[in-house]
Design a protein around this motif. Structure first.
Motif, PDB file in Angstrom:
ATOM      1  N   TYR A  74      45.537 -21.919  95.218  1.00  0.00           N
ATOM      2  CA  TYR A  74      46.675 -22.332  94.370  1.00  0.00           C
ATOM      3  C   TYR A  74      47.982 -22.013  94.947  1.00  0.00           C
ATOM      4  N   ARG A  77      48.560 -23.654  98.538  1.00  0.00           N
ATOM      5  CA  ARG A  77      48.398 -25.345  98.644  1.00  0.00           C
ATOM      6  C   ARG A  77      48.726 -25.666  97.377  1.00  0.00           C
ATOM      7  N   TRP A  81      49.287 -29.870  96.123  1.00  0.00           N
ATOM      8  CA  TRP A  81      48.284 -30.910  95.477  1.00  0.00           C
ATOM      9  C   TRP A  81      48.839 -31.619  94.266  1.00  0.00           C
ATOM     10  N   SER A  85      44.458 -33.764  90.712  1.00  0.00           N
ATOM     11  CA  SER A  85      43.139 -33.571  91.528  1.00  0.00           C
ATOM     12  C   SER A  85      42.293 -32.470  90.966  1.00  0.00           C
ATOM     13  N   CYS A  88      43.265 -28.730  91.436  1.00  0.00           N
ATOM     14  CA  CYS A  88      44.045 -28.397  90.915  1.00  0.00           C
ATOM     15  C   CYS A  88      43.610 -27.956  89.342  1.00  0.00           C
ATOM     16  N   CYS A 185      50.860 -29.889  91.499  1.00  0.00           N
ATOM     17  CA  CYS A 185      50.137 -28.934  90.581  1.00  0.00           C
ATOM     18  C   CYS A 185      50.893 -27.641  90.200  1.00  0.00           C
TER      19      CYS A 185
END
Length: 366
Positions: A74, A77, A81, A85, A88, A185
């Motif tokens: 998390y 990345r 995101w 998704s 996420c 995200c």
């Protein structure tokens, strides 16, 4: 929320440092806590109150460690995101629920462990040193923390209560977020949460400070109690149980202070400051919050190391699992026991008093 349109831009401290820290803590904590669970399952008595608290503590630590790979992904990345998704949703919902549930279970069980240690030592002390107005308190409250059945029900209630509060807050947030669209995200609603999340955080903060003050008062009361005993009797080597329990409570107090106190001091400040419309400040506040959460997670990985360094019983149990018992070892053990028995007799104490001290030692030394 007025800052719902603020776009969070994580710095390298979030996208690099946090994933590296969690990547290091994950194998360390997983291996250490699995090893501790294995030792407890092989050596520890299942009906011992302290064992019940330790098993639940190890379980909470393992659950926290299980969220670390999701947190690594998390923070590394999450800003790339999309909000809808699958990765996420898994990282946020699963990681957030398990992390916070296990964190507050750990805090509450640490407090219960300190009270168990304190109650056991008080029970072994002479009644003449116990204040009369505290008699009912010792019998009705402290004595409960020494009972295995009470410990099982208490741990069950702790898990269910914390789980219900956290799941309710997360569920409400999921429904509220469905009304708005987010492209990333890593966004303000995920990091701050809705009104129910703030209420749950306030309740959790209050729970922490109640536990923190309980352990602190236990340590203060125990210190005064030992000072009173030392004025009336001479504390010899066989009374080292007093100092052992005092040390154990002090270690719990230090864990709460170093790992959890900064996070819970900052959390109310965080909710006050995010009311401003300064988006730049909000980015810094979110990153500070995440690093303090990481500090709280460090405790779960270091627990087995602390137990190994401070707990002689755990150290001996671990050693016995990797070594084979020999006749020479048994002879040496018998010789040590005989020598210790003669030493105890020379102190001029009666047998019943020695049995009480030795029994107390076995019960309280975790």
């Amino acid at each position: 929320m007025r800052n719902s349109t603020c776009l969070l831009r994580p710095s390298s401290a979030t996208t690099v440092a946090l994933p590296v820290i969690y990547s290091f803590l994950f194998p360390l904590g997983s291996f250490g806590n699995i090893l501790a669970a294995w030792v407890f399952s092989r050596q520890a008595p299942t009906k011992r109150t302290q064992y019940i608290y330790l098993v639940n503590l190890v379980t909470a630590n393992l659950l926290i460690c299980s969220t670390m790979p999701f947190l690594v992904a998390y923070f590394a990345r999450g800003y790339q995101w999309t909000y809808d998704s699958t990765v996420c949703k898994i990282a946020n919902h699963f990681g957030t629920v398990i992390m916070h549930v296990s964190m507050y279970v750990t805090i509450t069980i640490l407090c219960s462990t300190a009270l168990n240690q304190y109650a056991t030592l008080k029970k072994s002390s002479d009644a003449q040193y116990l204040p009369a107005f505290n008699e009912n308190f010792y019998r009705c409250v402290l004595e409960k923390f020494r009972q295995p059945k009470f410990a099982k029900y208490l741990c069950l209630v702790i898990w269910l209560t914390v789980l219900c509060i956290t799941v309710t807050a997360i569920t409400y947030n999921v429904q509220a977020r469905a009304l708005e669209e987010f492209h990333r995200c890593y966004n303000i609603r995920v990091e701050v949460g809705e009104f129910t999340t703030m209420v749950a955080a306030c309740l959790a903060t209050a729970c922490f400070f109640v536990s923190f003050m309980t352990v602190l008062l236990s340590y203060y009361s125990l210190t005064r109690h030992l000072s009173k005993i030392q004025k009336n009797t001479c504390i010899g080597e066989k009374h080292l149980i007093y100092h052992t329990v005092k040390r154990n409570i002090l270690v719990i107090q230090l864990i709460l202070t170093v790992c959890f106190l900064p996070y819970h001091i900052f959390k109310p400040i965080f909710y006050v400051l995010i009311a401003n419309n300064d988006c730049s400040m909000l980015n810094y506040l979110v990153e500070i919050k995440n690093f303090l959460t990481c500090l709280a997670a460090v405790k779960s990985s270091l627990d087995p190391v602390i137990t190994l360094l401070l707990d002689k019983t755990f150290k001996k149990s671990l050693y016995s699992l990797f070594t084979k018992s020999t006749p020479e070892h048994h002879k040496h053990k018998a010789a040590v026991f005989t020598e210790d028995s003669q030493s105890v007799k020379e102190n001029g104490k009666n047998i019943s008093n020695n049995k009480l001290i030795l029994t107390t030692y076995n019960e309280t030394l975790i």
